[in-house]
Scaffold this motif. Structure first.
Motif, PDB file in Angstrom:
ATOM      1  N   SER A 134     -15.865   5.350 -23.428  1.00  0.00           N
ATOM      2  CA  SER A 134     -15.345   5.397 -22.060  1.00  0.00           C
ATOM      3  C   SER A 134     -14.024   4.627 -22.062  1.00  0.00           C
ATOM      4  CB  SER A 134     -16.339   4.780 -21.065  1.00  0.00           C
ATOM      5  OG  SER A 134     -16.741   3.495 -21.485  1.00  0.00           O
ATOM      6  N   ALA A 136     -10.487   2.810 -19.785  1.00  0.00           N
ATOM      7  CA  ALA A 136      -9.992   2.155 -18.575  1.00  0.00           C
ATOM      8  C   ALA A 136      -8.498   2.402 -18.416  1.00  0.00           C
ATOM      9  CB  ALA A 136     -10.257   0.654 -18.642  1.00  0.00           C
ATOM     10  N   VAL A 146     -11.729   4.265 -14.392  1.00  0.00           N
ATOM     11  CA  VAL A 146     -12.386   4.433 -15.684  1.00  0.00           C
ATOM     12  C   VAL A 146     -12.871   5.871 -15.803  1.00  0.00           C
ATOM     13  CG1 VAL A 146     -13.122   2.026 -15.835  1.00  0.00           C
ATOM     14  CG2 VAL A 146     -14.648   3.715 -14.829  1.00  0.00           C
ATOM     15  N   GLU A 148     -15.414   8.509 -18.484  1.00  0.00           N
ATOM     16  CA  GLU A 148     -16.378   8.594 -19.578  1.00  0.00           C
ATOM     17  C   GLU A 148     -16.007   9.728 -20.517  1.00  0.00           C
ATOM     18  OE1 GLU A 148     -19.338   6.922 -21.592  1.00  0.00           O
ATOM     19  OE2 GLU A 148     -18.866   6.274 -19.540  1.00  0.00           O
ATOM     20  N   TYR A 161     -20.152  -4.868 -19.658  1.00  0.00           N
ATOM     21  CA  TYR A 161     -19.788  -4.824 -18.243  1.00  0.00           C
ATOM     22  C   TYR A 161     -20.262  -6.107 -17.558  1.00  0.00           C
ATOM     23  CZ  TYR A 161     -19.163   0.178 -19.128  1.00  0.00           C
ATOM     24  OH  TYR A 161     -18.774   1.391 -19.628  1.00  0.00           O
ATOM     25  N   SER A 190     -19.998   3.414 -16.314  1.00  0.00           N
ATOM     26  CA  SER A 190     -18.589   3.497 -15.914  1.00  0.00           C
ATOM     27  C   SER A 190     -18.418   4.051 -14.505  1.00  0.00           C
ATOM     28  CB  SER A 190     -17.809   4.365 -16.910  1.00  0.00           C
ATOM     29  OG  SER A 190     -18.406   5.643 -17.048  1.00  0.00           O
TER      30      SER A 190
END
Length: 230
Positions: A134, A136, A146, A148, A161, A190
């Motif tokens: 994933s 950002a 974000v 995936e 996270y 995400s």
């Protein structure tokens, strides 16, 4: 800890796959030894607990562990984590991390950084462009989006996270489910981060080098790790 097609030929479940003489489960638990006053929550399949006693292994490794046993597969990591909602303290910090990785970083420094900048949530990121991760999108010191399995940038999320409060994850996860924010029918952590951003929460990041992230998602990656660590 979910199932993986990469380990389908292994007799033992993925958490018991051995790496340099230690099970993956041991390595993951030890990776967070430096964090004090923590409580682990593991989610295993009921079948694996019955056949291989994963719940007993966890209790031996940490006396502050809780285990949730699933009879069936969920629709992704987000749903799996929500199964632990009864163990999530709404007012205390929460860390959700992949169970097939170790990160060469001082987690206390990471958490202190997020606390010092008053982040509502935070990600550890490393440079990559492979679509297995994933990603950002960053602007200044914050994460603004974000995605995936789709590179938005060179900043891959290292399966870590941080949430300032447990309630931030719970509410954002519920919002993601209400909106059907899934990828091919699976819900990822995400998507909860995107919901936090939409809620106006401050989401930040902590950069590491690619070499600091050790992923055990496949036997090949484990072999590479063992060769380098000899």
């Amino acid at each position: 800890m979910g199932t993986s097609s990469f380990f389908k030929d292994s007799f033992f479940p993925k958490p018991l796959y051995e790496i340099n003489g230690k099970t993956m489960l041991e390595m993951v638990v030890e990776d967070y030894d430096s964090i004090e006053f923590k409580k682990y929550v593991f989610v295993f399949s009921e079948e694996d607990c019955q056949k291989f006693h994963l719940d007993d292994s966890v209790k031996i490794l940490s006396n502050t562990s809780n285990v949730i046993k699933l009879r069936n597969q969920t629709s992704g990591a987000l749903c799996t984590c929500l199964m632990a909602v009864e163990y999530i303290d709404k007012d205390e910090p929460l860390i959700i991390a992949n169970s097939d990785q170790v990160i060469d970083v001082n987690y206390n420094s990471v958490i202190s950084y997020f606390e010092n900048i008053e982040a509502d949530a935070g990600l550890i990121t490393f440079p990559n462009v492979h679509p297995r991760w994933s990603y950002a999108r960053k602007k200044d010191k914050e994460v603004v989006e974000v995605a995936e399995k789709r590179p938005l940038s060179k900043d891959a999320i290292a399966g870590f996270y941080y949430f300032k409060k447990g309630e931030f994850f719970i509410e954002s996860a519920k919002n993601a489910l209400r909106k059907n924010s899934n990828l091919e029918g699976r819900y990822y952590i995400s998507s909860s981060v995107n919901e936090l951003i939409l809620m106006g929460k401050k989401v930040s990041f902590y950069d590491i080098e690619k070499e600091q992230y050790k992923s055990f998602y496949s036997p090949q990656k484990i072999k590479e790790f063992e060769e380098v660590s000899r």
